[in-house]
Enzyme design. Structure first.
Site, PDB file in Angstrom:
ATOM      1  N   SER A 289       0.920  -1.214   0.041  1.00 53.85           N
ATOM      2  CA  SER A 289       0.005   0.089  -0.028  1.00 53.85           C
ATOM      3  C   SER A 289       0.850   1.179   0.064  1.00 53.85           C
ATOM      4  CB  SER A 289      -1.011  -0.117   1.089  1.00 53.85           C
ATOM      5  OG  SER A 289      -0.274   0.282   2.425  1.00 53.85           O
ATOM      6  N   LYS A 290       0.375   2.372   0.043  1.00 51.49           N
ATOM      7  CA  LYS A 290       0.943   3.439   0.047  1.00 51.49           C
ATOM      8  C   LYS A 290       1.911   3.827   1.218  1.00 51.49           C
ATOM      9  CE  LYS A 290      -1.587   6.947  -2.300  1.00 51.49           C
ATOM     10  NZ  LYS A 290      -3.046   6.685  -2.520  1.00 51.49           N
ATOM     11  N   ARG A 291       1.560   3.156   2.276  1.00 46.26           N
ATOM     12  CA  ARG A 291       2.661   3.249   3.389  1.00 46.26           C
ATOM     13  C   ARG A 291       4.014   2.537   3.187  1.00 46.26           C
ATOM     14  NH1 ARG A 291      -1.273   0.631   6.705  1.00 46.26           N
ATOM     15  NH2 ARG A 291      -2.740   1.657   5.547  1.00 46.26           N
TER      16      ARG A 291
END
Ligand code: GLU
Length: 513
Positions: free
Chosen positions: A278-280
Site C-alpha cells: 500500500s501507500k505506506r
C-alpha cells in the site's frame, strides 16, 4: 476460442503496481495465446476520474512495453448502452426501483449490527405496489435500481488460478444496486449496505449531467459485465480483490443472456511483512519505481515473477520470452511477496548488459534531477565514458548520482584518507612531476595515463604504487572510487585534472605551514 483479454483501470490515480502486474498477466496470456489485449478506461466515476491519471496509466503501460491491440475504450462514452441494459433488466422483471433513503438504509444496517448479523439489504422494496411507488415519488424520493439476487442461488466458477469457487446467493448482501439515483450524489452508495461486505471498490460516482433521469447512474459491477460481454472478452484476468464481485457479475451475465467469461483471479502483491502493498510502503505507482531508477525491462520482468514462475525457474526474460512460457497453472494462489532484493538484482542484470550509449539517456534524467545541468550531446565526450565506467556497478539508475559525484565539479574536498596519502614523503614532488608532464601530454585514453605514470615513475625513481595512490588522492579526493585511469581520462576531458592536481599540491604545501 479466440482469446480476448483486457486491462480495465479506473483513472482515479496513477498507474498502480498492482494494476500494472494485472496488465502484465493479461498481456502475457494474450501473447501466449495469439489473442487480443484491450485497454478500457473505467472512468464512470466523474468526480474522481482525471484525464491526467488516464494519461499516466497509458504512458506507464507503454513504458513497460504492454502495448494494447484495441482501445482505449472509455466507459464514460458508453452510457447509452449501459442504460439500455439496465432498462432490459427492469423490463424482464429482474431488477426494480428501491426508494429507501440513506437514513433508512443506515438504520437497517444498524439494526442488523445490533443483532450481530452481516449487513445486507433486506429486499423490502422488491414488490412495491403502484400506490407505494407513487407515494415515494410524490415525496421526492429518488430510486436506485436493484438487481434481484435469490438467497438460494449457488454460483460457481472454475477459476484458472483458484480452481473451483462457489458462493451462495445469500452471502451477496441482498439485491444489489446496479444503478444509483442519477442526482443523489454519493450518499446512496455510501450507505448501500448490500455492497458493503464486498470489495466493490469501483462504484461509479454520481453523474447528474449525464443522466436521463430514468435509470440513473450505472455502477461498476454492472458496467463491467456489459462491457466485457460487448467487447467479447473471453478471459477476465484481474486481482484477487475482485473475487467477491465475480458471483454478482455471473448472475448479471445470466440475467442479460450473455456468455460468462472464464475468470482468473491473480494473487495480491504483499509487502515484506505480508500485508497488502500500500501507500505506506512508500512506492505504489509505476512512476515511483521509475523515479527510483528501475528500468522498464527490469520492472516488467520482475512483475512476471510476482505470482508466476517459469517451468525451469528461469528468472531473467523479456516480456516476449515470458509470454512463450506463460500459463495459469504456474500462477500461485498465495499472495506474492514483494522482494526488493530480487528486483534490485534483476535491475542490475539489465544495467550491466547495457552499452554506454544505451545507458546515457537513462542516467541523464537522474543527474539532472540531482541538479547537474548536463547535455547529452555537448557533454557526450566525458558522459559516455563515465556511463560505460559505472555501468557494471549500478543497481538502480539513481546510483549514478553517487557514483558520478567525482566528475561534476572542478575540485573536490579531500577526505582524511586522501589527506593522509598526500602528506606522505615525496608526494608533492610526484604530483608536481605529473602536473608538468600533463602540460606536455594530452590524456585521451587509458594508455596515455599509463605511459604518463610510467614516465614519471622512471624519472623520479619512485615506486609506481606511490604515484598511483597519490594520484587517486589528488584526482578523486578519496582513496575509494572507480577505476583511476578511466576516471582520469574523464576528468581530463572535463579539464578538471589540472585544477585538482594544483589543489592537491596547495594542500600538501599547507601541511607544512
Ligand atoms: N476498474 C477495475 C479496477 O481497476 C477493473 C476491475 C476488473 O478488471 O473487472 O480494479
Amino acid at each position: 476460442m479466440s482469446v480476448r483479454v483486457r486491462i480495465a483501470p479506473s483513472p482515479t490515480g496513477n498507474l498502480h503496481i498492482g494494476t500494472a502486474r494485472t496488465a502484465v498477466f493479461n498481456w502475457l496470456f494474450a501473447r501466449n495465446q495469439g489473442g487480443q489485449f484491450l485497454l478500457r478506461i473505467e472512468d464512470t466515476d466523474l468526480e474522481r476520474s482525471k484525464p491526467e491519471f488516464t494519461e499516466n496509466i497509458m504512458q506507464g503501460l507503454k513504458w513497460l512495453g504492454l502495448n494494447w491491440d484495441e482501445g482505449p475504450f472509455y466507459q464514460s462514452q458508453r452510457m447509452p448502452l449501459y442504460r439500455a441494459k439496465i432498462q432490459e433488466l427492469l423490463d424482464k422483471g429482474l431488477a426494480y426501483r428501491a426508494y429507501e433513503t440513506p437514513e433508512e438504509l443506515n438504520a437497517m444496517r444498524e439494526q442488523q449490527q445490533a443483532r450481530k448479523e452481516a449487513p445486507r439489504y433486506n429486499n423490502q422494496h422488491r414488490n412495491l405496489t403502484a400506490d407505494q411507488i407513487a407515494a415515494f415519488e410524490a415525496e421526492g424520493r429518488q430510486a436506485v435500481i436493484r438487481f434481484k439476487i435469490e438467497d438460494e442461488r449457488e454460483i460457481e466458477w472454475n477459476d484458472l488460478v483458484r480452481g473451483r469457487v462457489s458462493w451462495k446467493g445469500r452471502d451477496l448482501g441482498g439485491d444489489m444496486v446496479v444503478a444509483r439515483a442519477a442526482s443523489s450524489g454519493s450518499n446512496f452508495s455510501g450507505s448501500n449496505s448490500s455492497d458493503s461486505n464486498s470489495s466493490d471498490s469501483n462504484s461509479s460516482g454520481s453523474n447528474s449531467s449525464d443522466s436521463n433521469g430514468d435509470v440513473g447512474q450505472p455502477l461498476y459491477n454492472f458496467v463491467v459485465v456489459v462491457d466485457d460481454a460487448d467487447m467479447k472478452i473471453s478471459h477476465v484476468i484481474r486481482g484477487e480483490d475482485h473475487v467477491g464481485n465475480t458471483p454478482k457479475q455471473i448472475l448479471l451475465y445470466e440475467a442479460l443472456g450473455m456468455k460468462v467469461p472464464i475468470f482468473a483471479h491473480t494473487p495480491l502483491i504483499l509487502n515484506e511483512s505480508g500485508a497488502k502493498l500500500s501507500k505506506r510502503d512508500g512506492v505504489t505507482s509505476v512512476g515511483d519505481f521509475q523515479a527510483m531508477g528501475f528500468t522498464a525491462e527490469a520492472l516488467a520482468n520482475y512483475m512476471t515473477l510476482l505470482g508466476w514462475s517459469a517451468p525451469d525457474a528461469q528468472e531473467l526474460f523479456s516480456l516476449a520470452e515470458a509470454a512463450k512460457l506463460f500459463s495459469f497453472d504456474r500462477v500461485n494462489k498465495a499472495g506474492a511477496k514483494f522482494d526488493w532484493d530480487k528486483l534490485d538484482w534483476i535491475n542490475s542484470q539489465y544495467l550491466h548488459e547495457k552499452s554506454a550509449a544505451e545507458l546515457l539517456p537513462m542516467l541523464l534524467p537522474h543527474w539532472q534531477a540531482a541538479g547537474y545541468a548536463l547535455d547529452a550531446e555537448a557533454d557526450a565526450d566525458w558522459l559516455l565514458p563515465l556511463a560505460g565506467m559505472i555501468a557494471p556497478s549500478l543497481t538502480r539508475l539513481k546510483d549514478c548520482v553517487d557514483q558520478g559525484r567525482f566528475f561534476f565539479t572542478p575540485t573536490m574536498d579531500f577526505s582524511d584518507a586522501a589527506k593522509d596519502q598526500l602528506g606522505k614523503e615525496g608526494v608533492a614532488e610526484a604530483m608536481q612531476a605529473v602536473l608538468a608532464a600533463l602540460k606536455e601530454t594530452p590524456i585521451n585514453s587509458v594508455d596515455d595515463t599509463q605511459s604518463l605514470i610510467n614516465t614519471v615513475t622512471k624519472a623520479l625513481g619512485v615506486k609506481k604504487g606511490l604515484i598511483m595512490r597519490s594520484l587517486r588522492a589528488a584526482l578523486m579526493g578519496d582513496m575509494q572510487g572507480p577505476d583511476l585511469a578511466e576516471s582520469w581520462v574523464i576528468l581530463h576531458r572535463r579539464g578538471f585534472d589540472q585544477p585538482r592536481l594544483e589543489a592537491a599540491i596547495a594542500t600538501i604545501q599547507s601541511f607544512s605551514q
